[in-house]
Motif scaffolding. Structure first.
Motif, PDB file in Angstrom:
ATOM      1  N   THR A   1      -2.433  12.416  -8.949  1.00  0.00           N
ATOM      2  CA  THR A   1      -1.346  12.615  -7.992  1.00  0.00           C
ATOM      3  C   THR A   1      -0.460  13.789  -8.422  1.00  0.00           C
ATOM      4  O   THR A   1      -0.096  14.639  -7.605  1.00  0.00           O
ATOM      5  CB  THR A   1      -0.506  11.328  -7.850  1.00  0.00           C
ATOM      6  N   ASP A   2      -0.131  13.843  -9.711  1.00  0.00           N
ATOM      7  CA  ASP A   2       0.701  14.930 -10.235  1.00  0.00           C
ATOM      8  C   ASP A   2       0.042  16.290 -10.051  1.00  0.00           C
ATOM      9  O   ASP A   2       0.740  17.306  -9.929  1.00  0.00           O
ATOM     10  CB  ASP A   2       0.996  14.714 -11.725  1.00  0.00           C
ATOM     11  N   HIS A   3      -1.295  16.315 -10.023  1.00  0.00           N
ATOM     12  CA  HIS A   3      -2.027  17.568  -9.851  1.00  0.00           C
ATOM     13  C   HIS A   3      -2.442  17.797  -8.396  1.00  0.00           C
ATOM     14  O   HIS A   3      -3.321  18.606  -8.116  1.00  0.00           O
ATOM     15  CB  HIS A   3      -3.236  17.609 -10.787  1.00  0.00           C
ATOM     16  N   LYS A   4      -1.794  17.049  -7.489  1.00  0.00           N
ATOM     17  CA  LYS A   4      -1.972  17.232  -6.040  1.00  0.00           C
ATOM     18  C   LYS A   4      -3.418  17.027  -5.570  1.00  0.00           C
ATOM     19  O   LYS A   4      -3.885  17.671  -4.638  1.00  0.00           O
ATOM     20  CB  LYS A   4      -1.445  18.588  -5.601  1.00  0.00           C
ATOM     21  N   VAL A   5      -4.128  16.106  -6.240  1.00  0.00           N
ATOM     22  CA  VAL A   5      -5.484  15.743  -5.846  1.00  0.00           C
ATOM     23  C   VAL A   5      -5.395  14.743  -4.705  1.00  0.00           C
ATOM     24  O   VAL A   5      -4.515  13.870  -4.700  1.00  0.00           O
ATOM     25  CB  VAL A   5      -6.247  15.127  -7.052  1.00  0.00           C
ATOM     26  N   LYS A   6      -6.280  14.866  -3.731  1.00  0.00           N
ATOM     27  CA  LYS A   6      -6.343  13.885  -2.648  1.00  0.00           C
ATOM     28  C   LYS A   6      -6.831  12.569  -3.248  1.00  0.00           C
ATOM     29  O   LYS A   6      -7.972  12.465  -3.708  1.00  0.00           O
ATOM     30  CB  LYS A   6      -7.291  14.358  -1.549  1.00  0.00           C
ATOM     31  N   VAL A   7      -5.947  11.566  -3.260  1.00  0.00           N
ATOM     32  CA  VAL A   7      -6.235  10.295  -3.916  1.00  0.00           C
ATOM     33  C   VAL A   7      -5.754   9.142  -3.040  1.00  0.00           C
ATOM     34  O   VAL A   7      -4.702   9.228  -2.414  1.00  0.00           O
ATOM     35  CB  VAL A   7      -5.597  10.263  -5.327  1.00  0.00           C
ATOM     36  N   ASP A   8      -6.549   8.086  -2.954  1.00  0.00           N
ATOM     37  CA  ASP A   8      -6.169   6.887  -2.205  1.00  0.00           C
ATOM     38  C   ASP A   8      -5.379   5.951  -3.108  1.00  0.00           C
ATOM     39  O   ASP A   8      -5.379   6.089  -4.331  1.00  0.00           O
ATOM     40  CB  ASP A   8      -7.416   6.160  -1.685  1.00  0.00           C
ATOM     41  N   ASP A   9      -4.737   4.964  -2.505  1.00  0.00           N
ATOM     42  CA  ASP A   9      -3.982   3.971  -3.262  1.00  0.00           C
ATOM     43  C   ASP A   9      -4.906   3.139  -4.142  1.00  0.00           C
ATOM     44  O   ASP A   9      -6.082   2.941  -3.829  1.00  0.00           O
ATOM     45  CB  ASP A   9      -3.235   3.031  -2.314  1.00  0.00           C
ATOM     46  N   ILE A  10      -4.356   2.627  -5.231  1.00  0.00           N
ATOM     47  CA  ILE A  10      -5.100   1.724  -6.108  1.00  0.00           C
ATOM     48  C   ILE A  10      -5.311   0.401  -5.380  1.00  0.00           C
ATOM     49  O   ILE A  10      -4.382  -0.142  -4.775  1.00  0.00           O
ATOM     50  CB  ILE A  10      -4.344   1.482  -7.434  1.00  0.00           C
ATOM     51  N   GLN A  11      -6.528  -0.095  -5.434  1.00  0.00           N
ATOM     52  CA  GLN A  11      -6.893  -1.374  -4.825  1.00  0.00           C
ATOM     53  C   GLN A  11      -7.223  -2.375  -5.931  1.00  0.00           C
ATOM     54  O   GLN A  11      -7.668  -1.988  -7.016  1.00  0.00           O
ATOM     55  CB  GLN A  11      -8.115  -1.202  -3.915  1.00  0.00           C
TER      56      GLN A  11
END
Length: 123
Positions: free
Chosen positions: A91-101
């Protein structure tokens, strides 16, 4: 047949648009050692095991994932002992990431590399 001739997965090939940019992203953001980079491919090692990721440049619109009923499904899943920390790092590196499940004590999330390849990380 009771035993397999296959011992392990040696490497996975991943299509990328910009080989040098992608090789450095996998090295710098995912922390994978870059073993080799030339105009035809990049080779990255996954930790201390024998598994490798091979980045292959292509101008085609193709990905290392597939779709099921129009929804992207990952082909490659990684493990991490620090799911929240890794999620925050991406997230800090602006990667497209989904929420933790969370699923029965199993935590995971999905993320995309700069080429749009979808991956899962879990523990």
């Amino acid at each position: 047949m009771s035993t397999s001739f296959i011992e392990q997965v040696h490497y996975n090939r991943i299509p990328v648009k910009d080989l040098e940019l992608s090789a450095h992203w996998y090295r710098d953001i995912l922390g994978l050692p870059l073993l080799s980079l030339n105009e035809e491919l990049a080779i990255l090692k996954i930790n201390e095991g024998s598994s490798l990721l091979i980045l292959v440049p292509t101008p085609d619109d193709t990905y290392a994932h597939f779709t099921v009923n129009g929804t992207q499904a990952f082909s490659i899943a990684f493990t991490s002992r620090d799911i929240p920390g890794f999620h925050q790092h991406l997230t800090d590196h602006k990667v497209k990431v989904d929420d933790i499940q969370h699923d029965d004590g199993h935590a995971y999330f999905h993320f995309h590399d700069p080429n749009g390849n979808k991956f899962q990380v879990h523990w």
